[in-house]
Design an enzyme around this catalytic site. Structure first.
Site, PDB file in Angstrom:
ATOM      1  N   ILE A 146       1.077  10.300  13.557  1.00 35.97           N
ATOM      2  CA  ILE A 146       0.078  10.050  14.596  1.00 35.97           C
ATOM      3  C   ILE A 146       0.714   8.972  15.468  1.00 35.97           C
ATOM      4  O   ILE A 146       1.236   7.974  14.954  1.00 35.97           O
ATOM      5  CB  ILE A 146      -1.282   9.622  14.000  1.00 35.97           C
ATOM      6  CG1 ILE A 146      -2.280   9.195  15.087  1.00 35.97           C
ATOM      7  CG2 ILE A 146      -1.162   8.517  12.970  1.00 35.97           C
ATOM      8  CD1 ILE A 146      -3.720   8.963  14.548  1.00 35.97           C
ATOM      9  N   SER A 147       0.709   9.179  16.785  1.00 42.18           N
ATOM     10  CA  SER A 147       1.431   8.274  17.685  1.00 42.18           C
ATOM     11  C   SER A 147       0.814   6.882  17.704  1.00 42.18           C
ATOM     12  O   SER A 147      -0.353   6.685  17.350  1.00 42.18           O
ATOM     13  CB  SER A 147       1.419   8.833  19.112  1.00 42.18           C
ATOM     14  OG  SER A 147       1.845  10.172  19.118  1.00 42.18           O
ATOM     15  N   GLN A 148       1.631   5.943  18.171  1.00 39.89           N
ATOM     16  CA  GLN A 148       1.196   4.555  18.335  1.00 39.89           C
ATOM     17  C   GLN A 148       0.087   4.501  19.395  1.00 39.89           C
ATOM     18  O   GLN A 148       0.200   5.139  20.444  1.00 39.89           O
ATOM     19  CB  GLN A 148       2.432   3.782  18.809  1.00 39.89           C
ATOM     20  CG  GLN A 148       2.248   2.337  19.058  1.00 39.89           C
ATOM     21  CD  GLN A 148       3.468   1.762  19.757  1.00 39.89           C
ATOM     22  OE1 GLN A 148       4.500   2.428  19.889  1.00 39.89           O
ATOM     23  NE2 GLN A 148       3.345   0.536  20.206  1.00 39.89           N
ATOM     24  N   ARG A 207     -10.094   5.820  15.151  1.00 42.65           N
ATOM     25  CA  ARG A 207      -8.740   6.191  14.688  1.00 42.65           C
ATOM     26  C   ARG A 207      -8.648   6.254  13.165  1.00 42.65           C
ATOM     27  O   ARG A 207      -7.831   7.004  12.629  1.00 42.65           O
ATOM     28  CB  ARG A 207      -7.693   5.223  15.279  1.00 42.65           C
ATOM     29  CG  ARG A 207      -6.235   5.697  15.092  1.00 42.65           C
ATOM     30  CD  ARG A 207      -5.276   4.903  15.972  1.00 42.65           C
ATOM     31  NE  ARG A 207      -3.896   5.359  15.932  1.00 42.65           N
ATOM     32  CZ  ARG A 207      -2.945   4.828  15.157  1.00 42.65           C
ATOM     33  NH1 ARG A 207      -3.235   3.805  14.382  1.00 42.65           N
ATOM     34  NH2 ARG A 207      -1.710   5.298  15.179  1.00 42.65           N
TER      35      ARG A 207
END
Ligand code: SAH
Length: 220
Positions: A65-67, A39
């Site tokens: 950017i999503s969790q 990530r």
């Protein structure tokens, strides 16, 4: 000299998987996919230290950017099998696409900002995620020339399901996940399953996503 930042990141990565398990992600293949995608390569350099914290982070073009938990949860709910072709709407950083690429035969991802699409395409190629195609365009229209898709995942929130996406979902047990609900308020991830008896609709967890906006972005 010891590389302190790398050590910190290793600890962060272990904690990252534990947090996902603790929050209920049980599918081993999904956990493996989350473990396989670095990530820190999908976030801005300034946020690299927070890459393995369970939080959404800003990326270019005012997007996020999503969790990680939401990425893992949606991936698990999507039920991706190794022969599946998957459409993602909202490429953003390319992170969700990379996770899906570990599980699916092929991932097509569409993004309305050309800058984000170009960056994600380059990033995914340089990291070796070869079964992902990134397209700059309007996700409301889907990608008709590559349809049908076994799975569709929308990673921006809409008021309603875009009809073109439902048309491009495979008739035979196709599954789509999409966050639905008003901006600035609680949205829910909705799961649509195409069955011989029609489309089954279930409401899942509450979430907060950036909006699905009509049309390809005019700015970069
Ligand atoms: N899945 C991404 C996070 C997505 S944020 C990741 O893993 O990083 C939502 C993205 O959807 C944003 O990049 C936004 O620009 C994009 N988006 C919004 N409306 C869209 C549309 N109509 N078509 C394609 N992409 C869209």
């Amino acid at each position: 000299m010891a590389n302190l930042s790398a050590d910190g990141q290793d600890e962060g990565r272990m904690e990252f998987l534990l947090t996902l398990k603790r929050r209920g992600i049980g599918d081993q293949a999904v956990l493996r996919a989350m473990d396989e995608v670095p990530r820190e390569r999908f976030v801005e350099a300034a946020f690299a230290d927070s890459a393995y914290a369970d939080q959404a982070l800003p990326i270019s073009c005012g997007q996020t950017i999503s969790q990680p938990y939401v990425v893992a949860y949606m991936t698990e709910q999507l039920g991706v099998r190794s022969h599946h072709r998957v459409l993602e709407v909202g490429t953003g950083s390319g992170y969700q696409a990379a996770v899906l690429s570990r599980l699916a035969r092929e991932v097509v991802s569409i993004e309305r900002y050309r800058t984000l699409a170009d960056q994600a395409r380059q990033r995914l190629a340089s990291l070796g995620f070869a079964n992902v195609t990134v397209i700059a365009g309007d996700g409301f229209a889907g990608v008709p020339d590559k349809a049908p898709f076994d799975r569709i995942i929308v990673t921006a929130a809409a008021d309603e399901v875009p009809p073109a996406l439902l048309d491009q979902l495979a008739d035979d047990d196709g599954v789509m996940l999409i966050p639905l609900g008003p901006q600035g308020a609680v949205q829910h991830i909705v799961k649509l399953t195409k069955t011989p008896a029609g489309v089954r609709r279930e409401s899942l967890i509450p979430v907060r996503f950036v909006p699905l906006l009509a049309g390809q972005a005019q700015e970069l």
